[in-house]
Every structure is written in structure tokens, then in C-alpha cells.
Write an enzyme that holds these catalytic residues in place. Structure first.
Site, PDB file in Angstrom:
ATOM      1  N   GLU A  63       0.826  -1.202   0.000  1.00  0.00           N
ATOM      2  CA  GLU A  63       0.000   0.000   0.000  1.00  0.00           C
ATOM      3  C   GLU A  63       0.867   1.262   0.000  1.00  0.00           C
ATOM      4  O   GLU A  63       0.534   2.260  -0.642  1.00  0.00           O
ATOM      5  CB  GLU A  63      -0.928   0.006   1.216  1.00  0.00           C
ATOM      6  CG  GLU A  63      -1.952  -1.118   1.229  1.00  0.00           C
ATOM      7  CD  GLU A  63      -1.434  -2.381   1.894  1.00  0.00           C
ATOM      8  OE1 GLU A  63      -0.201  -2.493   2.082  1.00  0.00           O
ATOM      9  OE2 GLU A  63      -2.256  -3.262   2.214  1.00  0.00           O
ATOM     10  N   GLY A 121      13.287  -3.303   0.803  1.00  0.00           N
ATOM     11  CA  GLY A 121      13.428  -2.242  -0.189  1.00  0.00           C
ATOM     12  C   GLY A 121      14.367  -2.563  -1.330  1.00  0.00           C
ATOM     13  O   GLY A 121      14.768  -1.658  -2.068  1.00  0.00           O
ATOM     14  N   ASN A 141       1.534  -8.673  -5.107  1.00  0.00           N
ATOM     15  CA  ASN A 141       1.530  -7.833  -6.297  1.00  0.00           C
ATOM     16  C   ASN A 141       2.390  -8.424  -7.423  1.00  0.00           C
ATOM     17  O   ASN A 141       3.602  -8.534  -7.271  1.00  0.00           O
ATOM     18  CB  ASN A 141       2.037  -6.444  -5.917  1.00  0.00           C
ATOM     19  CG  ASN A 141       2.101  -5.493  -7.090  1.00  0.00           C
ATOM     20  OD1 ASN A 141       1.476  -5.711  -8.118  1.00  0.00           O
ATOM     21  ND2 ASN A 141       2.858  -4.432  -6.931  1.00  0.00           N
TER      22      ASN A 141
END
Length: 438
Positions: free
Chosen positions: A68, A312, A337
Site C-alpha cells: 500500500e 526495499g 503484487n
């Protein structure tokens, strides 16, 4: 459920929160000991601010976790470009680190206050947001009711409603209406999501597409990438990314099944890096040699598994391969995703449990850029086929690029929907003295 019953249910929720409030601190301490809370910033969960509120208009963005947060970053940047300040709350350590890496000082980050009236009221009284923008499926009753009480416009962006959640809300229509009527605007990912929010009495609903398609490709360190590519030489690679429990073991089974055929390196990137010690122990017990990113281990020819245990760096891991299995889909439900692997040039494999990303997978499957597998054996066959069939792999990759391109446009549609709320704030920001706009 009648409206009276809905009010009683919400009041019971509020009272339960008041009763539980004294017990929350020990619970958060327990989570911090497990590495699931930031011990140094625990007060933020009670609504205490750890940063100064800047002068001028401010929007509160909330994004629960990594996915998100990534989705709303382009939207936040557009808001900041208009001179409006942003305080971004997230719920996990991983999403906090992602926000720090991607946004830096473009937004003020705080951990989201608990959905308890004292915490929410303290947060709102301090930050005094002009608007609240929640991402995807964040429905917190006390937060919604307190925002409504203070007449702060609430907007749900990139909104989705899973099959399970819709069925649950449908059984409680009065409670759903009591909550969803507080949203000034819902910007839904798909036509199905939009209709579900309308059915639940959301007042104004727009359909935009998925913001995750409009995000930039995940960044990476080019020097680190070049070093790993040199170490790999001509070795084949495939990746299992965003994996949940059981899927790392499946990836190990696939690796052992194909090792003698391909001499491939398997890249495993768990959804929750804190599990990596246990995952490494499981892999080593199977006789596999593991290199870990956090140890900066070299990818020598005898390494079987490259364990991506950092936050990350998905852009690095996906650029090291052209075949990616996307997890939370084989032994866990919901999916993860698939758009990042598609935009970074990967042929995609996935299990069938992808309800949370149904539209994205349908688009990718229709174009031939994603294939679904039933079990570990089928996954092994799919990986082997794609590693050994250059033409088929390239065709899937090209189809993925085209699909992502065709799906873009959600950011522009979302901004257009938000204009009645952000345009007055833009004007207000421009009227401030220059010293107050920084």
C-alpha cells in the site's frame, strides 16, 4: 442489522477499546521484543507525535504495509508538488523503512495510532489534518467515526473489497452503512470493487484502476547489481518472491529437482525478512548452500540459494532473473503484487490463491505474461520450461511490458477525483509566506 443495532455495536467496540487500553502497552512491548514494533517509536502508536507539524494545509495518508505504501508514493509526491504537507502513517517496520527510503523528507512518517479513541483523538488534535486519505482496504471503525465527528473529509484510494470482506459486510448492512457513509469519496481499483462499495452504501464511488501500475519500477543499487551479475556469469536464475510459510520449502524442492538439469541459482525473497533465520536453517538442513544479502555473501558457483533478507531491494532481486514465482498464492491465500515483476521483465508464475490481485492477474493471464500453477510439481515444470525455452520466456516478458503499459492511468484518474478536496488546499498553500511552505 438495524441502525440501532449498528450504533450499539459501534459503542460496544468503543467501550471494548477503553477496557483494553491499559493492556495495550504490554502487548506492544511483546511485539517489539519479537521485532514487530519499533521499540523507540512505540509512543506513536498511542497518538503521540515525534515530529513537528508544519504550518499550512496537511493531508493524512495511511498505508498499512509495504504494498500500500508503494502504491501511494506517486500520489503523495503529486500532493507535495502542490505545496500541501503530508503525514504518512504505516503499520509495519518494513513499510516505515520503505517510506524513509523512497520519500525521505518529502513526507513526515509516523506509525499509525491504534484504533482506540484516546490514541486517535490525540493524533488528530495534534496533526489537525485537512483531509484523510486511506489506501486499499483500511476500515478502522473508531478512526472513521472520530474523523467523521471532526468533519474531516475521508477518502479511500486504490480501494478494493475482497470476496471474504464483502460477504462479511453484506451480513451486517446497517453497520456497513454507518461506517462507509463517512467516506466523502471512494476511488476503487476495479468495476467490481466499485459496485461492492456502492452496495455497502458508500456515497460517492469512482473507478480508477490500480495505482500500483503507475508506480515507478523499484529502485536498485547499480554497483551491487553489477557485482552480482559478474559473480553469476552465465548461470540461470529464477526467483520466488514475497513468499509465505511453506513456499520457501516449495522453492527448495524445485531447486533440488532442477539443479542437475540447469545448475540454476534460486533467489528466495520472503515477504517477512524476520523469518530468514528459520528459512536458512530449513534450507541448510536440506543440504543447500545459502548466501544472504545481509551478510554480503558472494554468489559463488556452489551457492544454491540467494536469500534476499533485506527491505526495499526487490528491484535488485527481480533484475537478477527473468523468471519469478509470486508468493502468498500456493500455500497462503490472497496473493501478492505481480505488477513489479512484470514491469521489471520477468515471466510470472503464481499459485491460484490470488483473490486480492484478481484484476491484475486476469490482465496478465489474458496477455500470456502470467501462468498459474496448482502445486510444487507444476511449479517445477513451469520453472524448467521457462529457463530452457528462451522464446517462450521472452514472449511472456514482452506481454508483461505491454500489459502494464495498457493498465496505466490510475494516478491521473485518482488525482482528478481528489481535485475538489485538494484544489482549495493548493490555493491555501500558495497564499502562505514562503518560509511556511518548506
Amino acid at each position: 442489522m438495524s441502525s440501532l443495532t449498528a450504533r450499539i455495536a459501534l459503542e460496544a467496540y468503543r467501550l471494548a477499546g477503553m477496557i483494553a487500553y491499559p493492556l495495550v502497552s504490554p502487548y506492544l512491548a511483546f511485539r517489539a521484543a519479537k521485532g514487530k514494533e519499533d521499540r523507540a517509536r512505540r509512543d506513536e502508536r498511542f497518538g503521540f507525535a515525534s515530529a513537528n507539524r508544519p504550518q499550512g494545509p496537511l493531508i493524512w495518508f495511511h498505508a498499512a504495509s509495504v504494498g500500500e505504501t508503494s502504491a501511494v508514493i506517486p500520489l503523495i509526491r503529486e500532493i507535495r508538488r502542490r505545496g500541501i504537507h503530508v503525514v504518512l502513517t504505516t503499520g509495519t517496520i518494513t513499510s516505515a523503512k520503505l517510506a524513509a527510503t523512497r520519500l525521505g523528507d518529502e513526507a513526515i512518517h509516523q506509525y499509525v495510532p491504534l484504533d482506540l479513541k484516546p490514541a486517535i483523538r490525540r493524533f488528530l488534535d495534534y496533526w489537525q489534518p485537512d483531509c484523510a486519505v486511506m489506501a486499499e482496504s483500511e476500515i478502522w471503525p473508531m478512526t472513521i467515526m472520530e474523523l467523521g465527528r471532526q468533519d474531516i473529509p475521508q477518502i479511500l484510494v486504490n480501494a478494493r473489497m475482497s470476496d471474504r470482506s464483502f460477504a462479511r459486510w453484506t451480513r451486517r448492512p446497517a453497520l456497513a452503512e454507518a461506517l462507509f457513509e463517512n467516506f466523502a469519496l471512494v476511488v476503487a481499483q476495479s468495476d467490481i470493487d466499485a459496485q461492492r462499495f456502492r452496495d455497502l452504501q458508500a456515497r460517492q464511488v469512482l473507478q480508477s484502476g490500480n495505482l500500483k501500475v503507475d508506480t515507478d519500477a523499484p529502485p536498485y543499487d547499480s554497483a551491487v547489481f553489477a557485482r552480482y551479475k559478474k559473480q553469476l556469469g552465465d548461470r540461470m536464475t529464477w526467483a520466488a518472491v514475497s513468499t509465505f510459510e511453506g513456499e520457501e520449502s516449495a522453492a527448495a524442492t524445485v531447486h533440488r529437482a532442477l539443479k542437475d538439469h540447469n545448475h540454476q541459482l534460486t533467489i528466495i525473497v520472503p515477504r517477512h525478512p524476520e523469518r530468514c533465520d528459520d528459512i536458512e536453517a530449513m534450507l541448510v538442513a536440506q543440504g543447500l548452500k545459502v548466501a544472504r544479502r545481509t551478510r554480503d555473501d558472494a554468489l559463488t558457483p556452489d551457492v544454491d540459494i540467494f536469500l534476499g533478507d533485506t527491505i526495499g531491494e526487490m528491484g535488485l532481486y527481480l533484475r537478477l532473473t527473468e523468471v519469478a514465482f509470486v508468493g502468498r498464492s500456493l500455500f497462503a491465500e490472497g496473493g501478492q503484487n505481480p505488477l513489479e515483476p512484470a514491469m521489471l521483465g520477468c515471466a510470472i508464475l503464481s499459485g491460484g490463491q490470488v483473490q486480492n490481485f484478481r484484476d491484475a492477474y486476469q490482465a496478465l493471464a489474458r496477455s500470456g505474461s502470467a501462468r498459474m500453477v496448482r502445486d510444487t510439481e507444476m511449479l517445477a515444470k513451469g520453472v524448467h520450461y521457462l529457463l530452457t525455452n528462451d522464446a517462450a520466456r521472452r514472449k511472456m516478458i514482452d506481454a508483461g511490458f505491454a500489459t502494464v503499459h495498457d493498465m496505466r492511468g490510475a494516478l491521473a484518474a485518482t488525482i482528478k477525483g481528489l481535485e475538489p478536496y485538494i484544489n482549495p488546499l493548493t490555493v491555501k498553500a500558495r497564499l502562505l509566506p514562503k518560509t511556511a511552505q518548506s
